[in-house]
Design an enzyme around this catalytic site. Structure first.
Site, short mmCIF file in Angstrom:
data_model
loop_
_atom_site.label_atom_id
_atom_site.label_comp_id
_atom_site.label_asym_id
_atom_site.label_seq_id
_atom_site.Cartn_x
_atom_site.Cartn_y
_atom_site.Cartn_z
CE LYS A 187 -4.54 0.55 0.28
NZ LYS A 187 -5.49 -0.51 -0.13
N1 GLU Z 1 -7.06 0.00 -3.26
C1 GLU Z 1 -7.80 -1.17 -3.61
C2 GLU Z 1 -7.87 -2.12 -2.43
O1 GLU Z 1 -7.75 -1.72 -1.29
C3 GLU Z 1 -7.35 -1.80 -4.91
C4 GLU Z 1 -5.94 -2.30 -4.93
C5 GLU Z 1 -5.49 -2.76 -6.32
O2 GLU Z 1 -6.29 -2.76 -7.24
O3 GLU Z 1 -4.31 -3.10 -6.43
O4 GLU Z 1 -8.11 -3.29 -2.59
#
Ligand code: GLU
Length: 424
Positions: free
Chosen positions: A113
């Site tokens: 993240k």
């Molecule tokens: N931010 C989204 C999540 O928390 C998508 C992450 C992604 O598509 O890599 O799952």
């Protein structure tokens, strides 16, 4: 035996919450001590300073992070959050959840993240572009199609992903569309990615309504958060025939027992940026929205909004976690003891986003593009499979649904680490 020596680098309520979830799951499956800590703690992180020239000629330095939790099962994957309250600990917790999520639904990824401490609404479009490009410039040696693949999260969108893809591509000297997902279609984005998270939340909610034998046409829904996930969840559930009785954003919410006109709300937000003063119903606070009498409550904003203060007062039948980490450990315990609410846990409920990100990455790597119908059909098939495995684990071991989902996700990561040896 394994001994962990950890600093307070990530220490925060939300990181402790993610760790507590891990500990409960590790205990439940008797995960060997020797593998626990290296499965639990993030592999590595990068903190960066991001100077941006402002419209008035001054320079503001923003702080950004990327945490890669697990790289043992493939490139790490996860969004980038632009929000004024981002902390390194929050990003680490979110990275940990990405590991369990990708593992649970069977994607060949680890979890990661990113985050920047900024309210994107305070920036002009060109300041936002400079910030996004600078973030990617600082990440150039830390990310890549086979290293770590960012995507949108709270406060970021496809335009920002487009700038990041362009910055990275310019650096490596060729088009590298697979370095981020959630891009504009023109840059290799996938059909269906924009609505994928909400479409997945709605699809799983419909499946659980079917299990409870509640006709979707009789379901009432309250959605907290009207960004990408909240608005797409509301739209998709309304398309299935449910009645959306409340929506909200950080400025407050709207309650209308006769059903909210979502088209009107979306149009309002397009021009006004927030739901403030939207006249499609009565004003309601975010706190009161969570306690509304409804069939489905979908928290689709930030972490830890359901705690021990309001868990006893929830009046929903299904709690569909569109957000990551909306329910605290204490609230989980209360809800489990109540026994009258079905939780669709975040790592399952909102996995549609990263599933279609995976499809986008595959399409980029193969340069072969799919139709929207193909994307959605494959998405729903993967969600069905994940739901089945979670519910089987739940009944086999008499776990809560969250524990079932987490144990499946964690076990697969631990198995991969075990098989590979100490290095990854
Ligand atoms: N931010 C989204 C999540 O928390 C998508 C992450 C992604 O598509 O890599 O799952």
């Amino acid at each position: 035996m394994s001994k962990v020596i950890v600093s307070s680098l990530y220490d925060s309520d939300v990181f402790r919450m993610a760790c507590r979830q891990f500990d409960l799951a590790a205990d439940a499956i008797s995960l060997p001590e020797a593998i626990r800590d290296r499965t639990k703690y993030p592999r590595r992180c990068l903190a960066v300073s991001l100077p941006v020239k402002r419209l008035d000629g001054s320079v503001t330095v923003f702080e950004g992070y990327r945490v890669q939790h697990n790289l043992s099962t493939g490139p790490s994957k996860g969004g980038i959050r632009f929000h004024q309250h981002v902390t390194l600990g929050e990003v680490a917790a979110l990275a940990m959840w990405m590991s369990w999520k990708t593992s649970l639904v069977g994607l060949p990824y680890g979890g990661a993240k990113g985050g920047v401490i900024v309210n994107p609404n305070d920036l002009t479009e060109s300041e936002l572009e400079h910030l996004s490009r600078r973030y990617m410039q600082e990440m150039v040696n830390f990310v890549g199609p086979h290293i770590d693949v960012p995507a949108p999260d709270v406060g970021t969108n496809e335009k920002i992903m487009g700038w990041m893809m362009d910055t990275y591509s310019n650096h490596v000297g060729h088009v590298a569309s697979a370095v981020v997902t959630g891009k504009p279609i023109a840059l290799g984005g996938s059909q269906g990615r924009r609505e994928a998270t909400g479409a997945g939340v709605a699809y799983l909610t419909k499946r659980y309504l079917e299990d409870l034998r509640i006709p979707v046409s009789q379901a009432t829904v309250a959605v907290q958060g009207f960004g990408n996930v909240g608005s797409e969840t509301a739209l998709a559930l309304a398309n299935y025939g449910a009645k959306i009785i409340a929506i909200s954003d950080y400025t407050g919410g709207i309650h209308n027992p006769r059903g909210i006109d979502l088209g009107k709300a979306l149009n309002y937000v397009r021009y006004q940026k927030t739901l403030r003063d939207f006249d499609g119903g009565d004003p309601i606070s975010n706190e009161d929205l969570l306690e509304l009498d409804c069939t489905v409550l979908a928290p689709c904003a930030l972490e830890r909004v359901i705690g021990d203060h309001n868990a006893p007062k929830l009046k929903c039948r299904i709690l569909a976690e569109g957000a990551n980490g909306p329910t605290t450990n204490a609230a989980d315990k209360i809800i489990e003891a109540r026994g009258d609410i079905e939780i669709i846990p975040d790592v399952l409920c909102n996995s549609g986003g990263v599933i279609v990100s995976y499809f986008e990455w595959l399409q980029n790597l193969s340069n072969f593009y799919w139709s929207r119908d193909e994307v959605l059909q494959k998405l729903f098939a993967m969600l069905d499979k994940a739901k089945e495995s979670v519910d089987a684990q739940k009944s086999k071991f008499k776990f809560s649904r969250r524990l079932a989902a987490l144990t499946l996700g964690i076990q697969r990561v631990a198995d991969a680490k075990q098989s590979r040896g100490l290095f990854p």
